[in-house]
Design a protein around this motif. Structure first.
Motif, PDB file in Angstrom:
ATOM      1  N   LEU A 282       6.597   0.742   2.716  1.00  0.00           N
ATOM      2  CA  LEU A 282       6.057   0.674   1.352  1.00  0.00           C
ATOM      3  C   LEU A 282       5.181   1.892   1.044  1.00  0.00           C
ATOM      4  O   LEU A 282       5.212   2.435  -0.068  1.00  0.00           O
TER       5      LEU A 282
ATOM      6  N   HIS B  89       7.349   4.631   0.075  1.00  0.00           N
ATOM      7  CA  HIS B  89       7.867   4.381  -1.272  1.00  0.00           C
ATOM      8  C   HIS B  89       6.845   4.794  -2.332  1.00  0.00           C
ATOM      9  O   HIS B  89       7.195   5.348  -3.373  1.00  0.00           O
ATOM     10  N   TRP B  90       5.578   4.542  -2.060  1.00  0.00           N
ATOM     11  CA  TRP B  90       4.539   4.878  -3.031  1.00  0.00           C
ATOM     12  C   TRP B  90       4.294   6.383  -3.129  1.00  0.00           C
ATOM     13  O   TRP B  90       4.093   6.905  -4.218  1.00  0.00           O
TER      14      TRP B  90
ATOM     15  N   ARG C  74       7.046  10.775  -3.799  1.00  0.00           N
ATOM     16  CA  ARG C  74       7.499  11.122  -5.149  1.00  0.00           C
ATOM     17  C   ARG C  74       6.615  12.258  -5.643  1.00  0.00           C
ATOM     18  O   ARG C  74       5.458  12.372  -5.252  1.00  0.00           O
TER      19      ARG C  74
ATOM     20  N   SER D 170       5.222  12.783  -8.417  1.00  0.00           N
ATOM     21  CA  SER D 170       4.067  12.430  -9.249  1.00  0.00           C
ATOM     22  C   SER D 170       2.857  12.034  -8.394  1.00  0.00           C
ATOM     23  O   SER D 170       1.730  12.063  -8.883  1.00  0.00           O
TER      24      SER D 170
ATOM     25  N   MET E  95      -3.321  -3.879  -1.594  1.00  0.00           N
ATOM     26  CA  MET E  95      -2.318  -4.021  -2.653  1.00  0.00           C
ATOM     27  C   MET E  95      -0.911  -4.202  -2.095  1.00  0.00           C
ATOM     28  O   MET E  95       0.008  -4.565  -2.821  1.00  0.00           O
ATOM     29  N   MET E  96      -0.739  -3.950  -0.807  1.00  0.00           N
ATOM     30  CA  MET E  96       0.586  -4.173  -0.228  1.00  0.00           C
ATOM     31  C   MET E  96       0.925  -5.662  -0.191  1.00  0.00           C
ATOM     32  O   MET E  96       2.086  -6.040  -0.269  1.00  0.00           O
TER      33      MET E  96
ATOM     34  N   PRO F 254      -0.972  -8.297  -2.285  1.00  0.00           N
ATOM     35  CA  PRO F 254      -2.134  -8.577  -3.134  1.00  0.00           C
ATOM     36  C   PRO F 254      -2.583 -10.030  -3.121  1.00  0.00           C
ATOM     37  O   PRO F 254      -3.789 -10.299  -3.028  1.00  0.00           O
ATOM     38  N   VAL F 255      -1.662 -10.952  -3.217  1.00  0.00           N
ATOM     39  CA  VAL F 255      -2.081 -12.358  -3.286  1.00  0.00           C
ATOM     40  C   VAL F 255      -2.724 -12.788  -1.972  1.00  0.00           C
ATOM     41  O   VAL F 255      -3.779 -13.429  -1.952  1.00  0.00           O
TER      42      VAL F 255
ATOM     43  N   THR G  78       4.581 -10.852  -6.412  1.00  0.00           N
ATOM     44  CA  THR G  78       3.715  -9.663  -6.496  1.00  0.00           C
ATOM     45  C   THR G  78       4.119  -8.620  -5.443  1.00  0.00           C
ATOM     46  O   THR G  78       4.009  -7.416  -5.692  1.00  0.00           O
ATOM     47  N   GLU G  79       4.601  -9.105  -4.306  1.00  0.00           N
ATOM     48  CA  GLU G  79       5.046  -8.128  -3.291  1.00  0.00           C
ATOM     49  C   GLU G  79       6.286  -7.384  -3.766  1.00  0.00           C
ATOM     50  O   GLU G  79       6.451  -6.190  -3.499  1.00  0.00           O
TER      51      GLU G  79
ATOM     52  N   VAL H   3       4.875  -4.791  -6.376  1.00  0.00           N
ATOM     53  CA  VAL H   3       4.257  -3.565  -5.846  1.00  0.00           C
ATOM     54  C   VAL H   3       5.278  -2.677  -5.134  1.00  0.00           C
ATOM     55  O   VAL H   3       5.027  -1.488  -4.910  1.00  0.00           O
ATOM     56  N   ALA H   4       6.429  -3.256  -4.795  1.00  0.00           N
ATOM     57  CA  ALA H   4       7.473  -2.446  -4.150  1.00  0.00           C
ATOM     58  C   ALA H   4       8.428  -1.839  -5.173  1.00  0.00           C
ATOM     59  O   ALA H   4       9.380  -1.149  -4.797  1.00  0.00           O
ATOM     60  N   SER H   5       8.149  -2.059  -6.450  1.00  0.00           N
ATOM     61  CA  SER H   5       9.060  -1.551  -7.482  1.00  0.00           C
ATOM     62  C   SER H   5       8.772  -0.087  -7.815  1.00  0.00           C
ATOM     63  O   SER H   5       7.678   0.424  -7.540  1.00  0.00           O
ATOM     64  N   GLU H   6       9.748   0.550  -8.416  1.00  0.00           N
ATOM     65  CA  GLU H   6       9.592   1.953  -8.848  1.00  0.00           C
ATOM     66  C   GLU H   6       8.471   2.063  -9.873  1.00  0.00           C
ATOM     67  O   GLU H   6       7.671   2.993  -9.844  1.00  0.00           O
TER      68      GLU H   6
ATOM     69  N   PHE I 283       5.796   0.244 -10.377  1.00  0.00           N
ATOM     70  CA  PHE I 283       4.446   0.164  -9.839  1.00  0.00           C
ATOM     71  C   PHE I 283       4.084   1.456  -9.103  1.00  0.00           C
ATOM     72  O   PHE I 283       2.968   1.963  -9.246  1.00  0.00           O
ATOM     73  N   ALA I 284       5.022   1.972  -8.334  1.00  0.00           N
ATOM     74  CA  ALA I 284       4.750   3.195  -7.571  1.00  0.00           C
ATOM     75  C   ALA I 284       4.417   4.349  -8.526  1.00  0.00           C
ATOM     76  O   ALA I 284       3.493   5.136  -8.279  1.00  0.00           O
ATOM     77  N   GLU I 285       5.161   4.432  -9.606  1.00  0.00           N
ATOM     78  CA  GLU I 285       4.917   5.507 -10.570  1.00  0.00           C
ATOM     79  C   GLU I 285       3.561   5.313 -11.252  1.00  0.00           C
ATOM     80  O   GLU I 285       2.804   6.270 -11.425  1.00  0.00           O
TER      81      GLU I 285
ATOM     82  N   LEU J  45       0.998   3.742 -10.035  1.00  0.00           N
ATOM     83  CA  LEU J  45      -0.039   4.025  -9.036  1.00  0.00           C
ATOM     84  C   LEU J  45      -0.290   5.529  -8.954  1.00  0.00           C
ATOM     85  O   LEU J  45      -1.441   5.988  -8.940  1.00  0.00           O
TER      86      LEU J  45
END
Lengths: 348, 170
Positions: free
Chosen positions: A167, A170-171, A174, A176, A200-201, A203-204, B21-22, B25-28, B30-32, B34
């Motif tokens: 993850l 993934h963050w 990129r 940006s 945040m990885m 969150p809940v 929510t997991e 946060v693993a979606s494109e 959210f990453a963008e 962030l």
């Protein structure tokens, strides 16, 4: 609100508000060596039985007290009971003046210097290097550079090696996410920011379930106050990350996945994991979302060690080694592995 | 609905929300988001920090940058000091009786070689300056003894002087 719930609410609030009073890292220890913000400790013991000392190295985020969380739930305490000579390397709290500290400083200077001082203090020629998370990566890097000189055994606990598919990658993988701009603006990356990203990885789980479970325990009249407070205090203590080291870490490990590809160079020396030929213990956790098992296992194929042990257990990144089940499950396995490899060479 | 039933429903809902929510946060997206938020925070920090530094500097006060600069210099000095200390300790730990090791043997070989070269040079010079007449055996013996004495003395003196000029224990 019923009277019982009102009482529970007061108790719940008290546990949260006084968590900083929890005592962590309480096992008696002596300072052996200091350099800048780094401190090397040796734990006091009258039961030293194995000559090869164990040097514990934690990550650059969070504090190394997780090795010695609280009496009765301390990996350090366990190792001392087993007869090991235990040292701890504490990276301290870097300040703005450490902005230009890079991974090479940790791997090529401070870690070998700490090893040198450990061996001097213990009067030995070799040691067991035990790294956790980023600390594991630093230890592995060091083992590739200082091949088989002073490290007899290498123990890597939930250590990220191949970050493809993680993850984090993934963050940040990129354009940006400009890690260069970030580290040019900030001399050190605030620990709270890194902690927030970690949380945040999931969150809940991190922002809700932890507190909900504590509330349930309090309402049920059996709050695990000490266990909760010690872990909460440790989690909330986040030292800053030096800017250059952070840039290198994020770029090499997550943006480009250089470690597993053997593309990292530290002071003109290539970090080649194939050069690790020490006795190697790799511990992975099945539910680790920070250093997933799939990202650690490739190491087993890359090293040239003949003596490799891989222990995989259910658990999280931290919970595996510091959770309530660690003492009964994972620590004895680590201890047994170390015992067989911690005799003086002439005794083997 | 009983308390236990309500609790079970709550826990199921919590688990569902956690999974959702997991995935989020693993979606494109959210990453963008962030990445953009981090970039904005960094820019905001830079603007604020620069402005504050200017204010402090114009007040003729030592600012954070000045303190950081000093701290960095202290850190570098400590790095150098550590290296020097390690060198000193390494030298202290080195065994003192190096003359008994391979280096000592090579020193002795060098001394013997030096004696031989010196003897050859001195004998040749003496022969050229005072060639023997070969008229009597007694003179030959006297000459040989004289030359030998001179050679040994000169060789010893040469080595003694050479040893002093190095200034070391060797």
């Amino acid at each position: 609100m019923r009277p019982a719930e009102a009482t529970a609410a007061v108790e719940f609030g008290h546990i949260l508000l006084t968590q900083d009073e929890a005592e962590i890292g309480a096992t008696p220890k002596d300072i052996v060596w200091t350099h800048r913000s780094t401190t090397l400790y040796r734990y006091r013991s009258e039961r030293r039985q194995y000559p090869v000392p164990v040097l514990l190295v934690f990550a650059l985020i969070n504090r190394p007290e997780i090795f010695d969380l609280r009496p009765g739930s301390s990996f350090v305490e366990f190792l001392l009971e087993q007869g090991f000579d235990v040292f701890l390397l504490d990276w301290g709290r870097p300040g703005d003046e450490d902005a230009d500290v890079g991974l090479d400083d940790y791997v090529c200077d401070w870690l070998p210097w700490a090893i040198r001082e450990t061996l001097r203090a213990a009067g030995q020629q070799e040691l067991t290097l035990t790294g956790w998370c980023i600390g594991g990566v630093l230890c592995a890097m060091h083992a590739t550079l200082e091949r088989a000189r002073h490290v007899r055994n290498l123990v890597l606990l939930t250590t990220p090696i191949d970050t493809d598919g993680s993850l984090y990658a993934h963050w940040v993988r990129r354009q940006s996410f400009d890690v260069d701009a970030l580290t040019e603006a900030l001399p050190v990356i605030p620990g709270a920011g890194i902690d927030w990203a970690n949380k945040m990885m999931k969150p809940v789980t991190n922002f809700w379930t932890t507190y909900r479970k504590l509330w349930d325990d309090v309402v049920a009249g059996k709050p695990r106050r000490v266990a909760y407070q010690s872990m909460a205090k440790w989690v909330a203590d986040n030292p800053p990350f030096p800017a250059r080291a952070f840039r290198e870490w994020m770029t090499w490990m997550y943006k480009r996945n250089d470690l597993v590809a053997g593309r990292i160079r530290l002071r003109d020396r290539r970090v080649d994991l194939g050069r690790i030929d020490h006795s190697l213990l790799v511990v992975t956790a099945g539910a680790d979302h920070i250093a997933p098992r799939a990202g650690t296992v490739p190491l087993l194929e890359l090293v040239s060690s003949r003596d490799i042990t891989h222990v995989d257990r259910p658990g999280g990144h931290i919970g595996l080694m510091a959770g309530s089940k660690a003492r009964a499950e994972i620590w004895p396995q680590v201890g047994d592995w170390l015992k067989k490899r911690s005799y003086a060479k002439e005794d083997v | 609905m009983t308390d236990a039933g309500a609790r079970r429903l709550l826990e199921e809902a919590e688990a569902d929300v956690a999974r959702a929510t997991e995935r989020l946060v693993a979606s494109e997206g959210f990453a963008e988001l962030l990445a953009r938020v981090v970039a904005n925070l960094v820019a905001l920090y830079r603007v604020t920090s620069t402005a504050l530094d200017l204010v402090i500097r114009h007040l003729r006060l030592a600012g954070r940058q000045d303190v950081t600069r000093l701290g960095r210099q202290i850190g570098r000095a400590e790095d150098k000091l550590e290296r020097v200390l390690q060198e000193v300790e390494t030298l202290q730990e080195r065994p003192p009786a190096e003359a008994t090791g391979p280096a000592g043997r090579s020193n002795r070989q060098a001394a013997v070689g030096g004696s031989a070269v010196t003897a050859l040079v001195v004998a040749t010079v003496l022969l050229v300056l005072h060639p023997p007449s070969l008229s009597g055996g007694g003179e030959v013996v006297a000459l040989a003894v004289g030359v030998l004495a001179l050679v040994v003395t000169t060789a010893w003196a040469t080595l003694w002087v050479a040893g002093r000029s190095k200034g070391g224990p060797r």
